[in-house]
Design a protein around this motif. Structure first.
Motif, PDB file in Angstrom:
ATOM      1  N   LEU A  56     -61.975 -39.599 -42.190  1.00 36.45           N
ATOM      2  CA  LEU A  56     -63.089 -40.269 -42.852  1.00 36.45           C
ATOM      3  C   LEU A  56     -63.369 -39.690 -44.230  1.00 36.45           C
ATOM      4  O   LEU A  56     -64.235 -40.190 -44.933  1.00 36.45           O
ATOM      5  N   THR A  58     -64.903 -37.032 -44.959  1.00 33.66           N
ATOM      6  CA  THR A  58     -66.320 -36.680 -44.982  1.00 33.66           C
ATOM      7  C   THR A  58     -66.629 -35.613 -46.020  1.00 33.66           C
ATOM      8  O   THR A  58     -67.560 -35.754 -46.809  1.00 33.66           O
ATOM      9  N   THR A  61     -66.388 -36.914 -49.584  1.00 31.87           N
ATOM     10  CA  THR A  61     -67.514 -37.788 -49.918  1.00 31.87           C
ATOM     11  C   THR A  61     -68.762 -36.973 -50.190  1.00 31.87           C
ATOM     12  O   THR A  61     -69.474 -37.208 -51.185  1.00 31.87           O
TER      13      THR A  61
ATOM     14  N   ALA B 126     -58.796 -44.270 -52.431  1.00 31.65           N
ATOM     15  CA  ALA B 126     -59.133 -45.352 -51.506  1.00 31.65           C
ATOM     16  C   ALA B 126     -59.818 -44.821 -50.260  1.00 31.65           C
ATOM     17  O   ALA B 126     -60.764 -45.436 -49.748  1.00 31.65           O
ATOM     18  N   ASP B 127     -59.358 -43.641 -49.768  1.00 29.38           N
ATOM     19  CA  ASP B 127     -59.993 -43.065 -48.574  1.00 29.38           C
ATOM     20  C   ASP B 127     -61.462 -42.766 -48.832  1.00 29.38           C
ATOM     21  O   ASP B 127     -62.342 -43.101 -48.032  1.00 29.38           O
ATOM     22  N   GLY B 129     -63.360 -43.992 -51.174  1.00 28.05           N
ATOM     23  CA  GLY B 129     -64.114 -45.233 -51.407  1.00 28.05           C
ATOM     24  C   GLY B 129     -64.452 -45.926 -50.106  1.00 28.05           C
ATOM     25  O   GLY B 129     -65.590 -46.376 -49.899  1.00 28.05           O
ATOM     26  N   THR B 130     -63.476 -45.981 -49.186  1.00 30.32           N
ATOM     27  CA  THR B 130     -63.742 -46.602 -47.891  1.00 30.32           C
ATOM     28  C   THR B 130     -64.821 -45.846 -47.140  1.00 30.32           C
ATOM     29  O   THR B 130     -65.716 -46.450 -46.538  1.00 30.32           O
ATOM     30  N   ALA B 131     -64.736 -44.498 -47.182  1.00 26.15           N
ATOM     31  CA  ALA B 131     -65.733 -43.706 -46.469  1.00 26.15           C
ATOM     32  C   ALA B 131     -67.117 -43.924 -47.070  1.00 26.15           C
ATOM     33  O   ALA B 131     -68.105 -44.059 -46.342  1.00 26.15           O
ATOM     34  N   PHE B 133     -68.333 -46.546 -48.673  1.00 21.56           N
ATOM     35  CA  PHE B 133     -68.941 -47.864 -48.483  1.00 21.56           C
ATOM     36  C   PHE B 133     -68.907 -48.323 -47.033  1.00 21.56           C
ATOM     37  O   PHE B 133     -69.418 -49.394 -46.724  1.00 21.56           O
ATOM     38  N   ARG B 134     -68.293 -47.536 -46.148  1.00 25.47           N
ATOM     39  CA  ARG B 134     -68.328 -47.942 -44.750  1.00 25.47           C
ATOM     40  C   ARG B 134     -69.234 -47.017 -43.930  1.00 25.47           C
ATOM     41  O   ARG B 134     -70.013 -47.492 -43.117  1.00 25.47           O
TER      42      ARG B 134
END
Lengths: 110, 179
Positions: A56, A58, A61, B126-127, B129-131, B133-134
């Motif tokens: 994910l 994490t 992010t 992309a990973d 961005g996906t994380a 917005f998801r």
């Protein structure tokens, strides 16, 4: 790569930031030390993300979120520093004692 | 290979950070901060977090350090060495930082001393961005509101209000802006 390498680097950067915050007098250098500490936190997040690989992203992010928070923090911090400079003519964090609790203790503290 | 790259970048980051917190020239501290943050970005790259590394360079080096340099300029920071830049209590600060380093370092070594980072696949934007917005949509939106609030706060704080009647006006306008 051993996981301990980024973690120890993060600990070192964080402690350098702590030293800077405690030892520096100029408010802008204190803010720079804050940035070092936030970078240490980011390094931890990215290292644990590479270690766990949860799919994910994490840690990455959260690291991007922390970078955004750092941008907001430095913007507000520098605005406050400029306000301090406009009011006092200096940015010395040690002599900015406007919010101290008991004004009569100033002679003893200095 | 990654370990060697990470070690080089980490050593550069530590040296630059030491200069940032100890130099007597305040503008040099800001410029060494660029080196430290760039080296940390290199560490991110070695950990296969290329997107975070790019964001780090864009936001930190491109925006935050420039902001710091502007603040130094606006506060008339002198370029000559200032002996008083570090307070007299710096030995105590060094002791506090050293004790903290020992505590955190031993904790980290005990907890993760023999763990290895496996060779991870190359990171992709992309990973992330996906994380974002998801999974992390709500924190992302909250963060955008926080940035707006910080923007308005910085504008309100840096308004020139010489007269006594103007602070009330700025307070009311900030209240309207927050809504």
């Amino acid at each position: 790569m051993p996981l301990i390498l980024p973690l120890l680097l993060a600990v070192l950067l964080f402690c350098l930031g702590v030293y800077g915050v405690l030892a520096r007098r100029n408010a802008i250098t204190i803010l720079m030390s804050f940035e070092l500490m936030l970078n240490a936190v980011n390094l931890n997040l990215v290292a644990f993300d590479a270690w766990r690989l949860d799919g994910l992203a994490t840690g990455q992010t959260l690291a991007v979120f922390v970078i955004t928070l750092a941008a907001a923090e430095i913007g507000l911090g520098l605005a406050i520093v400029l306000l301090l400079f406009r009011g006092h003519g200096h940015v010395d964090a040690d002599t900015a004692r406007d919010l101290r609790e008991q004004p009569e203790l100033q002679e003893n503290e200095l | 290979m990654t370990t060697a790259l990470f070690s080089i970048a980490g050593a550069v980051a530590v040296v630059a950070a030491v200069v940032v917190v100890t130099t007597r020239r305040i503008v040099h501290a800001a410029l060494w901060l660029v080196v430290a943050l760039g080296a940390v970005a290199g560490c991110f790259g070695a950990l296969h977090a290329e997107f975070v590394a790019l964001v780090q360079i864009l936001v930190y080096v491109g925006a935050i350090v420039v902001l710091v340099l502007f603040a130094l300029m606006l506060t008339k920071a002198p370029t000559n060495p200032l002996p008083a830049l570090t307070t007299r209590r710096s030995p105590f600060a060094a002791v506090v930082a050293g004790v903290l380093f020992l505590l955190l370092g031993t904790g980290v070594v005990i907890a993760f001393g023999n763990k290895k980072i496996k060779p991870v696949p190359a990171g992709a934007a992309a990973d992330v961005g996906t994380a974002v917005f998801r999974v992390w949509v709500l924190p992302f939106e909250v963060l955008s509101v926080l940035l707006l609030a910080a923007l308005i706060g910085a504008i309100v704080l840096s308004q020139r209000s010489g007269k006594l009647s103007e602070p009330d006006e700025t307070v009311s306008s900030s209240g309207k802006g927050d809504d």
